[in-house]
Write an enzyme that holds these catalytic residues in place. Structure first.
Site, PDB file in Angstrom:
ATOM      1  N   GLU A 134       6.225 -19.731 -25.492  1.00  0.00           N
ATOM      2  CA  GLU A 134       7.299 -18.622 -25.288  1.00  0.00           C
ATOM      3  C   GLU A 134       8.362 -19.340 -24.156  1.00  0.00           C
ATOM      4  O   GLU A 134       9.411 -20.146 -24.704  1.00  0.00           O
ATOM      5  CB  GLU A 134       6.899 -17.444 -24.731  1.00  0.00           C
ATOM      6  CG  GLU A 134       8.205 -16.616 -24.039  1.00  0.00           C
ATOM      7  CD  GLU A 134       7.544 -15.223 -23.510  1.00  0.00           C
ATOM      8  OE1 GLU A 134       6.701 -14.882 -23.169  1.00  0.00           O
ATOM      9  OE2 GLU A 134       8.543 -14.358 -22.991  1.00  0.00           O
TER      10      GLU A 134
ATOM     11  N   ASP B  69       5.912  -6.406 -27.489  1.00  0.00           N
ATOM     12  CA  ASP B  69       5.554  -6.852 -26.391  1.00  0.00           C
ATOM     13  C   ASP B  69       6.303  -5.556 -24.916  1.00  0.00           C
ATOM     14  O   ASP B  69       4.832  -5.002 -24.359  1.00  0.00           O
ATOM     15  CB  ASP B  69       7.040  -8.069 -25.627  1.00  0.00           C
ATOM     16  CG  ASP B  69       6.493  -9.038 -24.726  1.00  0.00           C
ATOM     17  OD1 ASP B  69       4.760  -9.246 -24.581  1.00  0.00           O
ATOM     18  OD2 ASP B  69       7.289  -9.939 -24.620  1.00  0.00           O
TER      19      ASP B  69
HETATM   20  N1  HPA Z   1       5.725 -12.536 -21.380  1.00  0.00           N
HETATM   21  C1  HPA Z   1       4.531 -12.884 -19.919  1.00  0.00           C
HETATM   22  N2  HPA Z   1       4.420 -11.943 -19.500  1.00  0.00           N
HETATM   23  C2  HPA Z   1       4.292 -11.002 -19.695  1.00  0.00           C
HETATM   24  C3  HPA Z   1       5.607 -10.975 -20.852  1.00  0.00           C
HETATM   25  C4  HPA Z   1       5.719 -11.636 -22.207  1.00  0.00           C
HETATM   26  O1  HPA Z   1       6.839 -11.628 -22.581  1.00  0.00           O
HETATM   27  N3  HPA Z   1       5.395  -9.473 -20.895  1.00  0.00           N
HETATM   28  C5  HPA Z   1       5.162  -8.771 -19.795  1.00  0.00           C
HETATM   29  N4  HPA Z   1       4.115  -9.779 -18.946  1.00  0.00           N
HETATM   30 ZN    ZN Z   2       3.553 -10.428 -23.826  1.00  0.00          ZN
END
Ligand code: HPA
Ligand code: ZN
Length: 327
Positions: free
Chosen positions: A196, A274
């Site tokens: 990500e 998410d």
């Molecule tokens: N990424 C990392 N940590 C997280 C996320 C995410 O999208 N959502 C909640 N904690």
């Molecule tokens: Zn997440």
């Protein structure tokens, strides 16, 4: 094409606390006299500047979740919303670190409250929930070991997975190998947030050191052709959250999002929200974006559902029951 809202769906990547409606958190804050005004804008929505700030706001919101009853109510509220968007099977990340300020001794009471709410939701709304215990990367490897112990002790028909979320810039995945080994020995399915913010090398590291079968996000793999081929060959499933990526500024809009490129190159993709209220999204909107931008049709969604069903961390009986709902 079928009505995208009522189309039965599976969601593999949803943070339980991150799905808390702002009104739910605001009302707990008012009742408990906690000042959370800084994390909401004038319209009452969560407000943050960037990814690190999102994590801070997220953690601030969690501070009002102080007892099992809060989690019971939260679980019902979240599943009600998911069911409204056609979700029939949901896997939620549960973070003991955010239950009552990380009171691991009371963790079983929190879990019992979540499980009881899930049973009610299943009976009343026809949505099945499974829990994926999730450690928080920036809290470090020692804390992750403790969370893995929670996971080992509670692994069963309801707790079926183990994962890691949080700030990908902190600590190397190899430091969490012990926690993931323990979870694997307990029979849990494994997933890790990677690719990500961390780039393709973070996906490689999650596979190499944590031996996960699924990657949370993983979209940055698109920057590395050899990795794309490896993911496709190994059948690694990506839990892609386009609305989250766009809201956090990883990509400007859906047309720039790599989900379709990855899919066309043979990578197994699924779609999730998410943290829906943080990203102003829901499952219907995610599906609509795929249909509008990449011309996804019924058969594309059906193919993705099969991928999600195969990758779900649940037992055979549950998988068969969910398959029936998708027919
Ligand atoms: N990424 C990392 N940590 C997280 C996320 C995410 O999208 N959502 C909640 N904690
Ligand atoms: Zn997440």
């Amino acid at each position: 094409m079928t009505d995208l809202r009522t189309l039965p769906k599976l969601e593999l990547h949803l943070h339980l606390e991150g799905a808390a409606p702002p009104a739910f958190i605001r009302s707990l804050a008012a009742r408990k006299k906690v000042d959370l005004s800084k994390i909401f804008d004038g319209s009452g929505a969560y407000v943050y500047r960037d990814f690190p700030d999102f994590l801070r706001v997220y953690e601030a919101a969690c501070t009002v979740l102080t007892n099992p009853q809060d989690f019971h109510n939260l679980t019902l509220a979240v599943l009600e919303q998911s069911a409204r968007h056609g979700v029939v099977y949901s896997e939620a990340f549960l973070s003991p670190d955010f239950c009552g300020g990380g009171d691991l001794i009371a963790w079983r009471d929190y879990l019992a409250a979540i499980e009881a709410a899930a049973a009610t939701a299943e009976a009343e709304m026809g949505i099945t929930l499974r829990g994926c215990i999730t450690c928080i990367r920036h809290f470090g490897p020692e804390k992750a070991r403790q969370i893995a112990r929670c996971a080992q002790e509670t692994a069963g028909p309801f707790i079926t997975g183990f994962g890691i979320a949080g700030d990908e810039a902190q600590f190397h995945p190899r430091e969490f190998a012990y926690a993931f080994d323990a979870a694997r020995e307990a029979g849990l399915g494994l997933t890790a947030h990677a690719g990500e913010w961390g780039g393709p090398e973070s996906v490689r590291a999650a596979l190499e050191y944590l031996h996960v079968t699924r990657i949370g996000h993983g979209v940055r793999a698109v920057e590395d052709e050899a990795l794309i081929a490896h993911l496709a060959e190994r059948g690694i499933v990506l839990e892609v959250c386009p609305g989250s990526n766009i809201a956090l500024g990883l990509y400007p809009d859906m047309s720039a999002h790599p989900i379709e490129t990855l899919r066309r190159k043979g990578v197994l993709v699924t779609v999730s929200t998410d943290d829906p209220p943080f990203f102003h999204t829901d499952m219907t909107r995610e599906y609509q974006m795929l249909a509008d931008t990449f011309d996804w049709q019924d058969e594309d969604f059906a193919q993705m559902h099969q991928t999600a069903l195969n990758a779900a961390f649940c037992d055979t009986r549950t998988r068969a029951a969910i398959a029936k709902k998708l027919e």
